[in-house]
Scaffold this active site. Sequence first.
Site, PDB file in Angstrom:
ATOM      1  N   SER A   7      -6.702  -4.837  -2.528  1.00  0.00           N
ATOM      2  CA  SER A   7      -5.753  -5.803  -1.976  1.00  0.00           C
ATOM      3  C   SER A   7      -6.527  -6.941  -1.348  1.00  0.00           C
ATOM      4  O   SER A   7      -7.310  -6.729  -0.414  1.00  0.00           O
ATOM      5  CB  SER A   7      -4.874  -5.143  -0.917  1.00  0.00           C
ATOM      6  OG  SER A   7      -4.225  -6.154  -0.168  1.00  0.00           O
ATOM      7  N   HIS A  30      -4.469  -6.477  -6.339  1.00  0.00           N
ATOM      8  CA  HIS A  30      -3.188  -6.249  -5.664  1.00  0.00           C
ATOM      9  C   HIS A  30      -2.903  -7.416  -4.724  1.00  0.00           C
ATOM     10  O   HIS A  30      -3.724  -7.744  -3.861  1.00  0.00           O
ATOM     11  CB  HIS A  30      -3.266  -4.927  -4.893  1.00  0.00           C
ATOM     12  CG  HIS A  30      -1.991  -4.504  -4.244  1.00  0.00           C
ATOM     13  ND1 HIS A  30      -0.985  -3.851  -4.929  1.00  0.00           N
ATOM     14  CD2 HIS A  30      -1.555  -4.627  -2.967  1.00  0.00           C
ATOM     15  CE1 HIS A  30       0.014  -3.583  -4.093  1.00  0.00           C
ATOM     16  NE2 HIS A  30      -0.304  -4.047  -2.897  1.00  0.00           N
ATOM     17  N   ASP A  32      -0.367  -9.020  -1.915  1.00  0.00           N
ATOM     18  CA  ASP A  32       0.653  -8.661  -0.936  1.00  0.00           C
ATOM     19  C   ASP A  32       1.378  -9.900  -0.427  1.00  0.00           C
ATOM     20  O   ASP A  32       0.840 -10.650   0.389  1.00  0.00           O
ATOM     21  CB  ASP A  32      -0.005  -7.937   0.245  1.00  0.00           C
ATOM     22  CG  ASP A  32      -0.427  -6.529  -0.121  1.00  0.00           C
ATOM     23  OD1 ASP A  32       0.443  -5.753  -0.553  1.00  0.00           O
ATOM     24  OD2 ASP A  32      -1.626  -6.207   0.010  1.00  0.00           O
ATOM     25  N   MET A  34       4.363 -11.414   1.755  1.00  0.00           N
ATOM     26  CA  MET A  34       5.235 -11.031   2.883  1.00  0.00           C
ATOM     27  C   MET A  34       5.972 -12.254   3.397  1.00  0.00           C
ATOM     28  O   MET A  34       5.372 -13.317   3.549  1.00  0.00           O
ATOM     29  CB  MET A  34       4.388 -10.456   4.017  1.00  0.00           C
ATOM     30  CG  MET A  34       3.506  -9.292   3.596  1.00  0.00           C
ATOM     31  SD  MET A  34       2.564  -8.693   5.010  1.00  0.00           S
ATOM     32  CE  MET A  34       1.483  -7.513   4.188  1.00  0.00           C
ATOM     33  N   HIS A  63       2.884  -7.356  -5.174  1.00  0.00           N
ATOM     34  CA  HIS A  63       3.732  -6.513  -4.323  1.00  0.00           C
ATOM     35  C   HIS A  63       4.562  -7.426  -3.425  1.00  0.00           C
ATOM     36  O   HIS A  63       4.037  -7.999  -2.478  1.00  0.00           O
ATOM     37  CB  HIS A  63       2.792  -5.593  -3.516  1.00  0.00           C
ATOM     38  CG  HIS A  63       3.476  -4.695  -2.545  1.00  0.00           C
ATOM     39  ND1 HIS A  63       2.773  -3.993  -1.573  1.00  0.00           N
ATOM     40  CD2 HIS A  63       4.768  -4.351  -2.379  1.00  0.00           C
ATOM     41  CE1 HIS A  63       3.626  -3.263  -0.862  1.00  0.00           C
ATOM     42  NE2 HIS A  63       4.844  -3.471  -1.315  1.00  0.00           N
ATOM     43  N   MET A  65       6.971  -8.073  -0.623  1.00  0.00           N
ATOM     44  CA  MET A  65       7.606  -7.534   0.581  1.00  0.00           C
ATOM     45  C   MET A  65       8.516  -8.635   1.125  1.00  0.00           C
ATOM     46  O   MET A  65       8.267  -9.224   2.189  1.00  0.00           O
ATOM     47  CB  MET A  65       6.533  -7.105   1.589  1.00  0.00           C
ATOM     48  CG  MET A  65       5.869  -5.796   1.168  1.00  0.00           C
ATOM     49  SD  MET A  65       4.294  -5.531   2.001  1.00  0.00           S
ATOM     50  CE  MET A  65       3.215  -6.423   0.888  1.00  0.00           C
ATOM     51  N   MET A 136       4.590   3.597  -0.362  1.00  0.00           N
ATOM     52  CA  MET A 136       3.863   3.102   0.806  1.00  0.00           C
ATOM     53  C   MET A 136       3.417   4.284   1.663  1.00  0.00           C
ATOM     54  O   MET A 136       4.215   5.169   1.978  1.00  0.00           O
ATOM     55  CB  MET A 136       4.742   2.183   1.656  1.00  0.00           C
ATOM     56  CG  MET A 136       5.076   0.830   1.040  1.00  0.00           C
ATOM     57  SD  MET A 136       3.652  -0.159   0.539  1.00  0.00           S
ATOM     58  CE  MET A 136       2.780  -0.368   2.099  1.00  0.00           C
ATOM     59  N   ASP A 174      -0.233   2.935  -1.437  1.00  0.00           N
ATOM     60  CA  ASP A 174      -0.677   1.715  -0.765  1.00  0.00           C
ATOM     61  C   ASP A 174      -0.619   1.900   0.748  1.00  0.00           C
ATOM     62  O   ASP A 174       0.451   2.112   1.315  1.00  0.00           O
ATOM     63  CB  ASP A 174       0.266   0.578  -1.215  1.00  0.00           C
ATOM     64  CG  ASP A 174      -0.114  -0.780  -0.655  1.00  0.00           C
ATOM     65  OD1 ASP A 174      -1.154  -0.908   0.002  1.00  0.00           O
ATOM     66  OD2 ASP A 174       0.660  -1.731  -0.906  1.00  0.00           O
TER      67      ASP A 174
HETATM   68  C1  DX5 Z   1       0.499  -3.392   3.578  1.00  0.00           C
HETATM   69  C2  DX5 Z   1       0.077  -3.854   2.194  1.00  0.00           C
HETATM   70  C3  DX5 Z   1      -1.168  -3.214   1.711  1.00  0.00           C
HETATM   71  C4  DX5 Z   1      -2.381  -3.487   2.549  1.00  0.00           C
HETATM   72  C5  DX5 Z   1      -3.248  -2.259   2.464  1.00  0.00           C
HETATM   73  O1  DX5 Z   1       1.791  -3.849   3.842  1.00  0.00           O
HETATM   74  O2  DX5 Z   1       1.099  -3.563   1.252  1.00  0.00           O
HETATM   75  O3  DX5 Z   1      -1.410  -3.504   0.342  1.00  0.00           O
HETATM   76  O4  DX5 Z   1      -3.124  -4.605   2.128  1.00  0.00           O
HETATM   77  O5  DX5 Z   1      -4.284  -2.397   3.362  1.00  0.00           O
HETATM   78  P1  DX5 Z   1      -5.213  -1.164   3.785  1.00  0.00           P
HETATM   79  O6  DX5 Z   1      -5.833  -0.613   2.531  1.00  0.00           O
HETATM   80  O7  DX5 Z   1      -6.194  -1.821   4.689  1.00  0.00           O
HETATM   81  O8  DX5 Z   1      -4.326  -0.159   4.458  1.00  0.00           O
HETATM   82 ZN    ZN Z   2       0.574  -3.790  -0.951  1.00  0.00          ZN
END
Ligand code: DX5
Ligand code: ZN
Length: 215
Positions: A7, A30, A32, A34, A63, A65, A136, A174
């Site tokens: 990620s 990956h 993320d 948000m 991904h 969110m 998750m 994840d």
């Molecule tokens: C959290 C994200 C993850 C995050 C994981 O909301 O969806 O993808 O980047 O980070 P680590 O591996 O540091 O937990």
């Molecule tokens: Zn993620």
Amino acid sequence: MIQIAPSILSADFTRLGADLDAIQTADMVHLDVMDGAFVPNISYGVPICKAVDKNTDMFLDTHLMIEKPVRYIESFAQTGADQISVHLEADGPRGIADALAEMERCGVKKAVALRPITSPQAILPYVEELDMVLVMTVEPGFGGQSFMMHQLDTIRQCRAIIDRYNPNCLLEVDGGINLETAPLVKEAGANVLVAGSGIYGAQNRAAAIQALREA
Ligand code: DX5
Ligand code: ZN
């Protein structure tokens, strides 16, 4: 075969090109996204996803969110996403079905994601058409959190549903994945491991990727 998905949330955005080069040996990137509404944090959106696509030929695993993701499937498909995950909690059943139909129309692979609160049964209406399910293992919103042990049971139950209805569907986990938790999630049936801090926090990213694969 276990796939590793670094990620870039934990990457250095002033050196994104170099931080993408450093993970060439992984299986996908990956991303993320948000929105500050579905989760309490705002990360990045379309421009960063496009920049990543411009800088690498790797498979892009996006991904989302964000609330009511159907509104943005086309925009993110146009950033070069190869696969998009939408959260089952981010809209009603009709909105989720429409988001998946939109992915189909845009030619991207289809995935649904589950917050820790969500029952594995929630994937049942969709599992036969999915390319991946994302479980998750932390509350979505931030990198660097601790793995939730009770999610091993959710992974096992999703594995059982996938094996029964769509064995080709991948099962991604994840949040909080490191050398201690990777063997646990593999044993529970995961085959795609996302890691942010577990890879970008290491000096040697290629070695960290290899270590997670073999853990
Ligand atoms: C959290 C994200 C993850 C995050 C994981 O909301 O969806 O993808 O980047 O980070 P680590 O591996 O540091 O937990
Ligand atoms: Zn993620």
